[in-house]
Design an enzyme around this catalytic site. Structure first.
Site, mmCIF file in Angstrom:
data_model
loop_
_atom_site.group_PDB
_atom_site.id
_atom_site.type_symbol
_atom_site.label_atom_id
_atom_site.label_comp_id
_atom_site.label_asym_id
_atom_site.label_seq_id
_atom_site.Cartn_x
_atom_site.Cartn_y
_atom_site.Cartn_z
ATOM 1 N N ASN A 105 0.828 -1.201 0.000
ATOM 2 C CA ASN A 105 0.000 0.000 0.000
ATOM 3 C C ASN A 105 0.864 1.253 0.000
ATOM 4 O OD1 ASN A 105 0.439 -0.991 2.761
ATOM 5 N ND2 ASN A 105 -0.891 0.649 3.462
ATOM 6 N N GLU A 147 0.287 5.216 0.678
ATOM 7 C CA GLU A 147 -0.624 6.254 1.152
ATOM 8 C C GLU A 147 -0.200 7.632 0.661
ATOM 9 O OE1 GLU A 147 -2.036 4.062 5.258
ATOM 10 O OE2 GLU A 147 -0.807 5.862 5.421
ATOM 11 N N GLU A 193 -3.080 -4.619 -3.080
ATOM 12 C CA GLU A 193 -3.634 -5.554 -4.053
ATOM 13 C C GLU A 193 -3.711 -4.927 -5.440
ATOM 14 O OE1 GLU A 193 -5.767 -6.344 -0.058
ATOM 15 O OE2 GLU A 193 -4.897 -4.637 -1.125
ATOM 16 N N CYS A 234 -10.654 -3.085 -4.132
ATOM 17 C CA CYS A 234 -9.710 -4.103 -4.614
ATOM 18 C C CYS A 234 -10.449 -5.334 -5.128
ATOM 19 C CB CYS A 234 -8.727 -4.490 -3.512
ATOM 20 S SG CYS A 234 -7.524 -3.192 -3.153
#
Length: 163
Positions: A62, A64, A75, A115
């Protein structure tokens, strides 16, 4: 009026040790890439690793951003990278692992709705299911045989073609 009952079946493994070797190795890649996630705001780190039909492995974590909607989940980072680097190569399976800098994530953490929708699109295009394995930091691992097991009421090409 009639009722529609939707059921799904998931497989739960007590630990990584119960997984087949290929899956365990993929999950270890997801755990390792999770550590490099850019998560300064949520402190929630997610790693994803997928294996393609040509046995290439693609990873993502991930990313951010202070403008929260601008970030991207692990994902989707992995699946979009696979689509960019290996177009038209089917995805066999994906492994996902989540942790937090603030607490222990002991519950298997499935992908978010965005996702799931993105993964469904790839599954629909390749006309073959994508096996999905997900866990927290340690402990149980959950397996879904298809994204449809986590997103039973899908919105895809057929929906748009009926408009």
């Amino acid at each position: 009026m009639k009722k529609l009952e939707i059921t799904t079946t998931l497989t739960v493994f007590d630990s990584l040790d119960e997984l087949p070797t290929e899956v365990r190795e993929l999950m270890v890649k997801a755990v390792n890439v999770r550590k490099n996630a850019y998560a300064p705001y949520s402190k929630f780190r997610v790693g994803a690793a997928l294996v393609l039909e040509n046995d290439e492995v693609v990873v993502g974590n991930n990313q951010e951003n202070a403008v929260f909607p601008s970030g991207l989940c692990a994902e989707r980072v992995a699946i979009y990278q696979a689509g960019a680097l290996y177009p038209n190569i089917s995805i066999k399976m994906m492994a996902i692992s989540a942790s937090s800098d603030a607490f222990n994530v002991l519950t298997p953490t499935p992908p978010c709705g965005a996702c799931r929708q993105s993964m469904f699109e790839y599954e629909e295009n390749q006309k073959a299911p994508i096996a999905l394995y997900f866990m927290g930091e340690t402990g149980k691992v959950v397996k879904a045989d298809s994204i449809k097991d986590l997103l039973p009421l899908t919105f895809g090409k057929a929906t748009l073609n009926n408009i």
